[in-house]
Scaffold this motif. Structure first.
Motif, PDB file in Angstrom:
ATOM      1  N   LEU A 503       0.831  -1.210   0.000  1.00 32.75           N
ATOM      2  CA  LEU A 503       0.000   0.000   0.000  1.00 32.75           C
ATOM      3  C   LEU A 503       0.864   1.258   0.000  1.00 32.75           C
ATOM      4  CD1 LEU A 503      -2.748  -1.199   2.462  1.00 32.75           C
ATOM      5  CD2 LEU A 503      -2.988  -0.846   0.020  1.00 32.75           C
ATOM      6  N   GLU A 504       1.991   1.172   0.726  1.00 39.26           N
ATOM      7  CA  GLU A 504       2.901   2.319   0.740  1.00 39.26           C
ATOM      8  C   GLU A 504       3.456   2.565  -0.669  1.00 39.26           C
ATOM      9  OE1 GLU A 504       5.381   2.658   4.094  1.00 39.26           O
ATOM     10  OE2 GLU A 504       6.375   4.423   3.283  1.00 39.26           O
ATOM     11  N   LEU A 505       3.769   1.497  -1.377  1.00 38.00           N
ATOM     12  CA  LEU A 505       4.278   1.648  -2.751  1.00 38.00           C
ATOM     13  C   LEU A 505       3.210   2.301  -3.630  1.00 38.00           C
ATOM     14  CD1 LEU A 505       6.077  -1.802  -3.229  1.00 38.00           C
ATOM     15  CD2 LEU A 505       7.139   0.401  -2.710  1.00 38.00           C
ATOM     16  N   ILE A 506       1.946   1.894  -3.413  1.00 40.43           N
ATOM     17  CA  ILE A 506       0.855   2.506  -4.192  1.00 40.43           C
ATOM     18  C   ILE A 506       0.760   3.995  -3.854  1.00 40.43           C
ATOM     19  CG2 ILE A 506      -1.649   2.547  -4.581  1.00 40.43           C
ATOM     20  CD1 ILE A 506      -1.615  -0.516  -4.112  1.00 40.43           C
ATOM     21  N   GLU A 507       0.781   4.282  -2.544  1.00 43.30           N
ATOM     22  CA  GLU A 507       0.681   5.694  -2.111  1.00 43.30           C
ATOM     23  C   GLU A 507       1.784   6.548  -2.721  1.00 43.30           C
ATOM     24  OE1 GLU A 507      -1.038   4.276   2.178  1.00 43.30           O
ATOM     25  OE2 GLU A 507       0.902   5.310   2.166  1.00 43.30           O
ATOM     26  N   ARG A 508       2.982   5.959  -2.825  1.00 43.28           N
ATOM     27  CA  ARG A 508       4.133   6.708  -3.356  1.00 43.28           C
ATOM     28  C   ARG A 508       4.239   6.619  -4.875  1.00 43.28           C
ATOM     29  NH1 ARG A 508       7.837   8.210   0.473  1.00 43.28           N
ATOM     30  NH2 ARG A 508       7.378   7.481   2.586  1.00 43.28           N
TER      31      ARG A 508
END
Ligand code: SF4
Length: 687
Positions: A503-508
């Motif tokens: 999810l962090e990769l998606i957010e970034r």
């Protein structure tokens, strides 16, 4: 609550009502119970008693027995009495389909009855009917009239109930309005639940089973959300994947579906349905639950809420699973995690990884010295020295991680190598091998990298992990279309940690493909299989992961090195999560007292002749009463329709009725040929 769970970033069990099944308490933070179902004829009292005892001794805390008609329901009394006489007091559950009369008898005898809302009142005719709201309400009243007597009996006798929805056997009413969907499954249970609550009956457990783990997980999540919003509380949940099959595939499928929910603290009792003798299901249940360190919880004083007879107890959550765990950041954009499955993470392609490519399999050969052509047979590549050609199986790994061990022979074209950085740097042919780097090395701009593909190890929130400049790392990798992330964690709650990183990769907006690394230090391969299936499958079914890289330290340490098994587990996980289809899918029921042939033997026979039909779904079901409904989305069905008689289906349509059992497998093959889905097996290559 965070959507369907108490927490999506730390292990917390879902709070559920407490249900009493005889002396056994389910829900409300009690240990997760394990259960199974007998396969004997219910009229065979001694046979059923003896199988029940084998199950109880293997750990079953509840035993379910089929009651297809009034006479079997009545015989439950003899079974119960005999068990009690022999000193076994485990609660019994009557399994009911189509026969309210049998349910009403059984509810006076055993501790729990299971009803299937898809067929308790309705006979399925596979008809699509347009219902007006008034017609629909009339249908609900018809169910109320038929279901209420059972509720009253359960209340009077203190009998518990499971409202057990199956994806494959939704009523025509539900199918007409909601289709064959997780929402339809939820509504099917909610109709019955509303009637039960209107009678002030709450001693209920719910289930949402499917043979497809992704559908099953979505349905449970939706059910929780619906119960919370409409009722303000959750009933205990019985988890299971139906018709999971047998052997390794059945275990993998069950572990993925059940484990994906347990990881988020969801589930109060589990059953692993295998097409094997019932007692073999229990060690699998135990191996699944070992991960959650079940311990008896000391409960404070019970509290009776609203005089409903419900025991709400507040007990400490099991926090043991949060040991060895550094905090995982809260999820900012929680709506991304929708209840019907998370969006697949969009990635770009690096060589053959990411984008629309199927997930890749990386095999670990780093402890293997002097790797030979012969060794590749275990991972799907068989060398023929006469023709100097490779035969490649449908389950051939895509990459081998060799560590510091160089391979110096010509490889099959589809196979590439991953070397530790120093070996890669001095290797002569950099078209067949690629480096693996840690975060610090990746950030070092002074060292050479592959212009095609670099595997970058990336940790997900582990405690005590060496510090590096994360911001710089994110910025650099985001603009690097040669790099694939390899996600791993030391955290005990690996699924939640790695999911959070996705999810962090998606957010970034980091779109590099990412491979899931999963290590096992379990004591046995059986436990490792469960571990791998849960930790990678739970992520894959939510659309996360462009590959898997499994590593088993037990085998390494014991020098057993089960490369073939590890390869097969990896492809089994991808198959069960429906992300990479490499073999025939068998949907076989676990069998029960209704079964009309030897299901294990027949499944083996059907498997022997059709195992090479990649992507085809074949159902093998024990009876015509439930089989056709339960075989869900199978392409072809082999269903017992009478003693020694088999009926063959194409989808839901009968195509050959009452074929003698002796020729039924040949007839199935003819049917596959007529439908042009048959291919001849390759006789010359065995892996
Ligand atoms: S489909 Fe199999 S498990 Fe289900 S009722 Fe029929 S025989 Fe029993």
């Amino acid at each position: 609550m965070e959507l369907y769970a108490e927490s999506l970033t730390e292990y917390k069990r879902l709070k559920t009502l407490e249900v009493k099944v005889g002396d056994l308490l389910i829900g409300n933070y009690h240990p997760i119970r394990i259960q199974t179902m007998t396969t004997t004829d219910t009229m065979d009292t001694i046979g059923t008693v003896e199988q029940s005892i084998r199950c109880i001794e293997a750990g079953a805390e509840l035993v379910r027995i089929t009651a297809p008609s009034k006479k079997e329901a009545e015989n439950l009394l003899n079974i119960k009495n005999e068990l009690r006489k022999r000193g076994y007091f485990t609660p019994l559950v009557a399994d009911i389909h189509f026969t309210p009369n049998a349910a009403e008898i059984a509810a006076r005898i055993v501790e729990k009855v299971r009803v299937n809302p898809g067929n308790y009142v309705d006979k399925k005719k596979f008809e699509l009917i347009e219902y007006s709201d008034a017609d629909y309400q009339e249908e609900i009243e018809r169910i109320r009239n038929r279901f209420t007597p059972l509720i009253k009996i359960c209340k009077e006798y203190g009998t518990a109930m499971r409202i057990g929805t199956n994806h494959g056997s939704l009523s025509d009413r539900i199918m007409s309005r909601y289709g064959d969907t997780p929402i339809g499954m939820v509504e099917s249970a909610m109709e019955f639940l509303r009637i039960a609550e209107s009678e002030n009956y709450y001693n209920i457990v719910l289930s949402m089973k499917s043979s497809n783990p992704q559908v099953m997980v979505q349905a449970y999540r939706l059910l929780i959300e619906n119960m919370q919003s409409e009722l303000g509380h959750c009933y205990p949940l019985h988890l299971g994947v139906t018709e999971a099959g047998d052997g390794e595939d059945g275990r993998i499928k069950s572990a993925i579906g059940i484990g994906a929910l347990l990881e988020d603290g969801i589930g109060d009792t589990i059953r692993v349905s295998l097409t094997e003798d019932s007692e073999f299901e229990l060690p699998v249940c135990k191996n699944i639950l070992k991960r959650y360190q079940q311990s008896k919880v000391v409960l404070p004083v019970d509290e009776d809420i609203n005089g409903r007879g419900i025991l709400w107890t507040v007990s400490p959550l099991s926090t043991e699973n949060n040991d060895q765990h550094s905090p995982v950041p809260a999820i900012k954009n929680i709506s991304r995690l929708n209840m019907t499955g998370m969006d697949t993470r969009k990635t770009f392609v690096v060589r053959n990884i990411g984008g629309k490519n199927v997930p890749v399999v990386v095999t670990n050969f780093h402890k293997k010295e002097n790797i030979s052509r012969e060794d590749l047979k275990d991972i799907g590549y068989k060398y023929n020295p006469v023709t100097d050609k490779w035969n490649i199986s449908d389950i051939a790994a895509d990459y081998i991680f060799c560590g510091n061990n160089e391979i110096d022979f010509a490889l099959p074209g589809t196979l590439k190598l991953i070397y530790n950085y120093d070996l890669w740097k001095k290797s002569f042919d950099k078209t067949k091998c690629f480096p693996v780097l840690n975060e610090q090395k990746y950030l070092d701009d002074s060292i050479e990298k592959s212009p095609v593909l670099n595997f970058i190890m990336f940790d997900c929130y582990s405690p005590d992990y060496p510090v590096f400049d994360k911001q710089k790392f994110y910025e650099k990798i985001k603009n690097d279309n040669t790099s694939v992330l390899c996600l791993s964690t030391e955290n005990k709650n690996a699924v939640q940690s790695i999911r959070r990183m996705f999810l962090e990769l998606i957010e970034r907006e980091i779109k590099n493909p990412a491979i899931i690394i999963c290590d096992s230090e379990k004591d046995t391969m059986d436990e490792s299989l469960i571990h791998f299936a849960i930790e990678t499958g739970a992520l894959l079914i939510d659309g996360f992961g462009n590959g898997i890289w499994l590593s088993d330290h037990y085998s390494d340490n014991q020098k057993i090195q089960e490369y073939k098994l590890m390869n097969s587990i990896a492809f089994g996980i991808l198959q069960a999560s429906r992300t990479r289809i490499s073999k025939t899918e068998f949907i076989s029921c676990p069998s029960c007292g209704r079964t009309l042939f030897d299901l294990q033997e027949t499944t083996a026979k059907v498997r022997a002749v059709t195992h090479h039909l990649k992507g085809l779904k074949i159902a093998i079901m024990g009876c015509i009463v439930n089989g056709p409904g339960e075989m869900a989305d199978a392409d072809f069905g082999y269903v017992g329709s009478g003693p020694g008689k088999i009926t063959l289906y194409k989808g839901k349509e009968v195509v050959k009725r009452n074929v003698p059992e002796g020729i039924a497998v040949e007839e199935l093959v003819s049917l596959l040929k007529e439908n042009k889905v048959w291919v001849e097996p390759e006789l010359s290559v065995s892996f």
